[in-house]
Write an enzyme that holds these catalytic residues in place. Structure first.
Site, PDB file in Angstrom:
ATOM      1  N   ARG A  69      61.803  42.138  75.535  1.00  0.00           N
ATOM      2  CA  ARG A  69      62.143  40.990  76.370  1.00  0.00           C
ATOM      3  C   ARG A  69      63.107  40.069  75.622  1.00  0.00           C
ATOM      4  NH1 ARG A  69      62.437  36.634  78.591  1.00  0.00           N
ATOM      5  NH2 ARG A  69      60.857  35.507  79.773  1.00  0.00           N
ATOM      6  N   ARG A  81      50.367  44.948  86.183  1.00  0.00           N
ATOM      7  CA  ARG A  81      51.023  44.250  85.060  1.00  0.00           C
ATOM      8  C   ARG A  81      50.714  44.895  83.716  1.00  0.00           C
ATOM      9  NH1 ARG A  81      52.458  38.595  85.979  1.00  0.00           N
ATOM     10  NH2 ARG A  81      53.272  38.593  88.087  1.00  0.00           N
ATOM     11  N   TYR A  87      57.250  32.352  98.339  1.00  0.00           N
ATOM     12  CA  TYR A  87      58.068  31.912  97.204  1.00  0.00           C
ATOM     13  C   TYR A  87      59.427  31.389  97.675  1.00  0.00           C
ATOM     14  CZ  TYR A  87      54.711  33.843  93.905  1.00  0.00           C
ATOM     15  OH  TYR A  87      53.569  34.079  93.176  1.00  0.00           O
ATOM     16  N   ASP A 116      60.254  43.039  89.639  1.00  0.00           N
ATOM     17  CA  ASP A 116      59.477  41.914  90.164  1.00  0.00           C
ATOM     18  C   ASP A 116      59.623  41.897  91.676  1.00  0.00           C
ATOM     19  OD1 ASP A 116      57.937  39.455  89.001  1.00  0.00           O
ATOM     20  OD2 ASP A 116      59.024  38.751  90.765  1.00  0.00           O
ATOM     21  N   ARG A 141      53.540  40.622  78.725  1.00  0.00           N
ATOM     22  CA  ARG A 141      53.553  39.811  77.501  1.00  0.00           C
ATOM     23  C   ARG A 141      52.373  40.022  76.568  1.00  0.00           C
ATOM     24  NH1 ARG A 141      54.615  34.416  80.649  1.00  0.00           N
ATOM     25  NH2 ARG A 141      53.434  35.726  82.077  1.00  0.00           N
TER      26      ARG A 141
HETATM   27  O1  CP3 Z   1      52.636  45.699  87.065  1.00  0.00           O
HETATM   28  C1  CP3 Z   1      53.604  45.907  86.296  1.00  0.00           C
HETATM   29  O2  CP3 Z   1      53.461  46.136  85.080  1.00  0.00           O
HETATM   30  C2  CP3 Z   1      54.996  45.958  86.894  1.00  0.00           C
HETATM   31  C3  CP3 Z   1      55.755  44.777  86.844  1.00  0.00           C
HETATM   32  C4  CP3 Z   1      55.477  43.597  87.757  1.00  0.00           C
HETATM   33  C5  CP3 Z   1      55.848  42.280  87.391  1.00  0.00           C
HETATM   34  N1  CP3 Z   1      55.622  41.465  88.449  1.00  0.00           N
HETATM   35  C6  CP3 Z   1      56.406  41.897  86.089  1.00  0.00           C
HETATM   36  C7  CP3 Z   1      56.422  40.495  85.688  1.00  0.00           C
HETATM   37  C8  CP3 Z   1      54.946  43.540  89.054  1.00  0.00           C
HETATM   38  C9  CP3 Z   1      54.340  44.632  89.899  1.00  0.00           C
HETATM   39  C10 CP3 Z   1      55.056  42.178  89.481  1.00  0.00           C
HETATM   40  C11 CP3 Z   1      54.644  41.714  90.814  1.00  0.00           C
HETATM   41  C12 CP3 Z   1      54.641  40.288  91.119  1.00  0.00           C
HETATM   42  N2  CP3 Z   1      55.537  39.331  90.710  1.00  0.00           N
HETATM   43  C13 CP3 Z   1      53.723  39.678  92.005  1.00  0.00           C
HETATM   44  C14 CP3 Z   1      52.630  40.390  92.774  1.00  0.00           C
HETATM   45  C15 CP3 Z   1      51.459  40.687  91.940  1.00  0.00           C
HETATM   46  C16 CP3 Z   1      50.726  39.475  91.456  1.00  0.00           C
HETATM   47  O3  CP3 Z   1      50.669  39.297  90.225  1.00  0.00           O
HETATM   48  O4  CP3 Z   1      50.190  38.737  92.293  1.00  0.00           O
HETATM   49  C17 CP3 Z   1      54.062  38.310  92.073  1.00  0.00           C
HETATM   50  C18 CP3 Z   1      53.331  37.250  92.879  1.00  0.00           C
HETATM   51  C19 CP3 Z   1      55.220  38.108  91.258  1.00  0.00           C
HETATM   52  C20 CP3 Z   1      55.983  36.842  91.064  1.00  0.00           C
HETATM   53  C21 CP3 Z   1      56.019  36.445  89.659  1.00  0.00           C
HETATM   54  N3  CP3 Z   1      56.722  37.091  88.667  1.00  0.00           N
HETATM   55  C22 CP3 Z   1      55.356  35.348  89.072  1.00  0.00           C
HETATM   56  C23 CP3 Z   1      54.440  34.379  89.808  1.00  0.00           C
HETATM   57  C24 CP3 Z   1      55.667  35.358  87.711  1.00  0.00           C
HETATM   58  C25 CP3 Z   1      55.277  34.335  86.679  1.00  0.00           C
HETATM   59  C26 CP3 Z   1      53.893  34.543  86.239  1.00  0.00           C
HETATM   60  C27 CP3 Z   1      53.857  34.982  84.806  1.00  0.00           C
HETATM   61  O5  CP3 Z   1      53.028  35.844  84.486  1.00  0.00           O
HETATM   62  O6  CP3 Z   1      54.637  34.413  84.024  1.00  0.00           O
HETATM   63  C28 CP3 Z   1      56.500  36.481  87.478  1.00  0.00           C
HETATM   64  C29 CP3 Z   1      57.052  36.895  86.175  1.00  0.00           C
HETATM   65  C30 CP3 Z   1      56.722  38.267  85.710  1.00  0.00           C
HETATM   66  N4  CP3 Z   1      56.726  39.405  86.471  1.00  0.00           N
HETATM   67  C31 CP3 Z   1      56.397  38.631  84.363  1.00  0.00           C
HETATM   68  C32 CP3 Z   1      56.217  40.016  84.351  1.00  0.00           C
HETATM   69  C33 CP3 Z   1      55.922  40.894  83.170  1.00  0.00           C
HETATM   70  C34 CP3 Z   1      56.349  37.676  83.179  1.00  0.00           C
HETATM   71  C35 CP3 Z   1      57.753  37.269  82.842  1.00  0.00           C
HETATM   72  C36 CP3 Z   1      58.102  37.238  81.374  1.00  0.00           C
HETATM   73  O7  CP3 Z   1      58.117  38.284  80.694  1.00  0.00           O
HETATM   74  O8  CP3 Z   1      58.428  36.141  80.912  1.00  0.00           O
END
Ligand code: CP3
Length: 363
Positions: free
Chosen positions: A56, A43, A169, A93, A47
Site C-alpha cells: 500500500r 477483507r 455513499y 472497492d 491493513r
Molecule cells: O475483501 C477483500 O479482501 C477485498 C477487498 C475489499 C475492500 N473493500 C478493500 C478495502 C472489498 C470486498 C471491499 C468492499 C467494501 N468497501 C464494502 C462492502 C463490505 C463492507 O465492509 O461492508 C464497503 C462498504 C466499502 C467502502 C469502504 N472502503 C470503506 C467504508 C472503507 C474505509 C473503511 C476502512 O477499513 O478504512 C474502504 C477502504 C478499504 N477497502 C480498505 C480496504 C483494504 C482500507 C483502505 C486502506 O488500505 O487504507
C-alpha cells in the site's frame, strides 16, 4: 504444437485453471456438503497484514492500489500465500463504480471514503455510463492476471456493491451513521431515487458480467447497509435491485454462482434466499445459527458468520465461536466466513488459529 492465434481461440479463464469440480467453494455453492467447508474471509487482504501495508505504501493512495493491476494482484495473493484460503477475492472497492460513473472519490487517511455528494435527482446528470468499462479496465486486468497467478485449487471471487449501499455513499458523501440524506431522498422523491438505483443496476450488471469474462468464477454482491430499511423499502431498494442484477448477469453467464450479502436483513434473509436467484447468502454476525440452519440452508448455501471481533480477541472465545458455527451449519451446504470484514487490529496469528480450527474438524 504451436497454433496460429487466429486458428486457436484464447483459452477461456475456466479452462486455464483446475477443473471446477476440484474447487471446494464451487462445490459448496453447487449445494454439496463437504466434511471440511471451504473458508475465505471478507477483507482478507488488508491493513492487518504487514505485507499489505508495505505494498500500500508503494502504491501511494488506496485508489492507486485498486487501479494498479500488478499491485492489486499482489495484495490479492498475499493472504492466499500466507494462509492458503480456498478462495481469493479480487482486491478493489465497491466505490470504483461511482468513480467510473464520474463522481469524484478520494480516501482520506484515517477517515475512509469521501465523495462529492449527490444532493438530489438534479445531480444525476453528473453521472455517465459511457466510460464505465474504460475506467474499470485495470480491474479487469487484475482479474485476468489472477486467473493465471492463483494456485489451481483456489477459486477467484469478483464482487461489487449492491445499488443501495453504493447509493448511500454517493448521497451521504462518505460513511454515515443514520443514512439520513439518502433515506430522506428515497422517501421524499422515490422516482428520482429509483432513477439512481436503476443506473446502478445497469452499471453493476455490466461490471459483473465483464468480471466473469476476465476470470471471476464466483461473484459476491455486498449490501452492507441493507439492514436500515423497513421491510417494504428493503424489498424495493435492496432485494429488487439485487435480484435484477442476478437476472441480468445470469442471462449472459447462466452458470456463474452468486453470493448475496444483505447485511442485517434479519428475517428478510428468507426472502433473499427464496426469490433472488442466488446460490449463496452471506450471513452477518447477528443471524441466529439454528434459525439459519432451519430456514435458509434448505434453500441456498450459507456463508458466515463469525464475529470479526472474535478474531481480534482470539483465545477460547474465538475457538468457541468458530466451533458453534461449524456444528450448527457445517452439515449443510456451507462456506466458513466472517459476519463482516476483518478489522485492521486483527493479529495475523489469530487467522492461522481460525484456519486450524475450521480445517481440523473433530466429528
Ligand atoms: O475483501 C477483500 O479482501 C477485498 C477487498 C475489499 C475492500 N473493500 C478493500 C478495502 C472489498 C470486498 C471491499 C468492499 C467494501 N468497501 C464494502 C462492502 C463490505 C463492507 O465492509 O461492508 C464497503 C462498504 C466499502 C467502502 C469502504 N472502503 C470503506 C467504508 C472503507 C474505509 C473503511 C476502512 O477499513 O478504512 C474502504 C477502504 C478499504 N477497502 C480498505 C480496504 C483494504 C482500507 C483502505 C486502506 O488500505 O487504507
Amino acid at each position: 504444437m504451436s497454433q496460429s492465434p487466429a486458428a486457436a481461440p484464447a483459452p477461456s479463464p475456466a479452462s486455464r485453471r483446475t477443473p471446477s469440480s476440484d474447487k471446494t467453494l464451487l462445490r459448496a455453492l453447487a449445494g454439496e456438503r463437504l466434511a471440511v467447508p471451504p473458508v475465505w474471509l471478507m477483507r482478507q487482504a488488508g491493513r492487518y497484514l504487514p505485507e499489505y501495508r508495505e505494498t500500500r505504501r508503494q502504491a501511494g493512495s488506496f485508489l492507486d492500489l485498486c487501479f494498479n493491476p500488478e499491485l492489486a494482484c499482489e495484495v490479492t495473493l498475499q493472504p492466499i500465500r500466507r494462509y492458503g484460503f480456498d478462495a481469493a477475492i479480487l482486491f478493489s472497492d465497491i466505490l470504483v463504480i461511482p468513480h467510473a460513473l464520474g463522481q469524484k472519490l478520494w480516501f482520506q487517511e484515517g477517515e475512509g471514503p469521501k465523495l462529492e455528494a449527490l444532493a438530489g435527482s438534479g445531480d444525476l446528470g453528473r453521472l455517465d455510463l459511457a466510460p464505465l468499462h474504460e475506467r474499470l479496465a485495470p480491474v479487469y486486468e487484475t482479474l485476468d492476471r489472477l486467473s493465471s497467478a492463483l494456485p489451481g485449487e483456489t477459486t477467484l471471487i469478483g464482487f461489487a456493491g449492491a445499488p443501495w449501499t453504493v447509493a448511500s455513499y454517493m448521497i451521504e458523501g462518505g460513511s454515515s451513521k443514520d443514512f439520513q440524506a439518502a433515506k430522506t431522498w428515497a422517501y421524499g422523491d422515490p422516482d428520482g431515487f429509483q432513477a439512481l438505483i436503476d443506473l446502478l443496476v445497469e452499471a453493476t450488471s455490466r461490471y459483473l458480467i465483464r468480471q466473469v469474462e476476465a476470470g471471476a468464477e464466483v461473484l459476491q454482491v455486498f449490501d452492507s447497509w441493507a439492514g436500515v430499511w423497513p421491510e417494504d423499502h428493503f424489498r424495493r431498494w435492496c432485494l429488487r435491485p439485487m435480484t435484477e442484477i442476478v437476472r441480468r448477469v445470469k442471462a449472459v453467464h447462466p452458470d456463474i454462482p452468486i453470493i448475496l450479502f444483505p447485511r442485517q436483513a434479519g428475517a428478510l434473509y428468507v426472502e433473499v434466499a427464496e426469490t433472488a436467484g442466488c446460490q449463496g447468502v452471506s450471513l452477518d454476525t447477528t443471524v441466529p445459527l439454528g434459525w439459519a440452519a432451519q430456514h435458509l440452508q434448505p434453500k441456498v448455501t450459507v456463508q458466515g458468520n463469525l464475529d470479526p471481533i472474535l478474531l481480534v480477541a482470539g483465545g477460547p472465545a474465538l475457538e468457541t465461536g468458530a466451533r458453534a458455527i461449524l456444528s450448527a451449519l457445517g452439515g449443510g451446504p456451507f462456506v466458513f466466513n466472517l459476519g463482516h470484514g476483518i478489522v485492521p487490529q486483527t493479529p495475523p496469528e489469530h487467522v492461522s488459529k481460525l484456519l486450524d480450527i475450521v480445517r481440523s474438524r473433530p466429528s
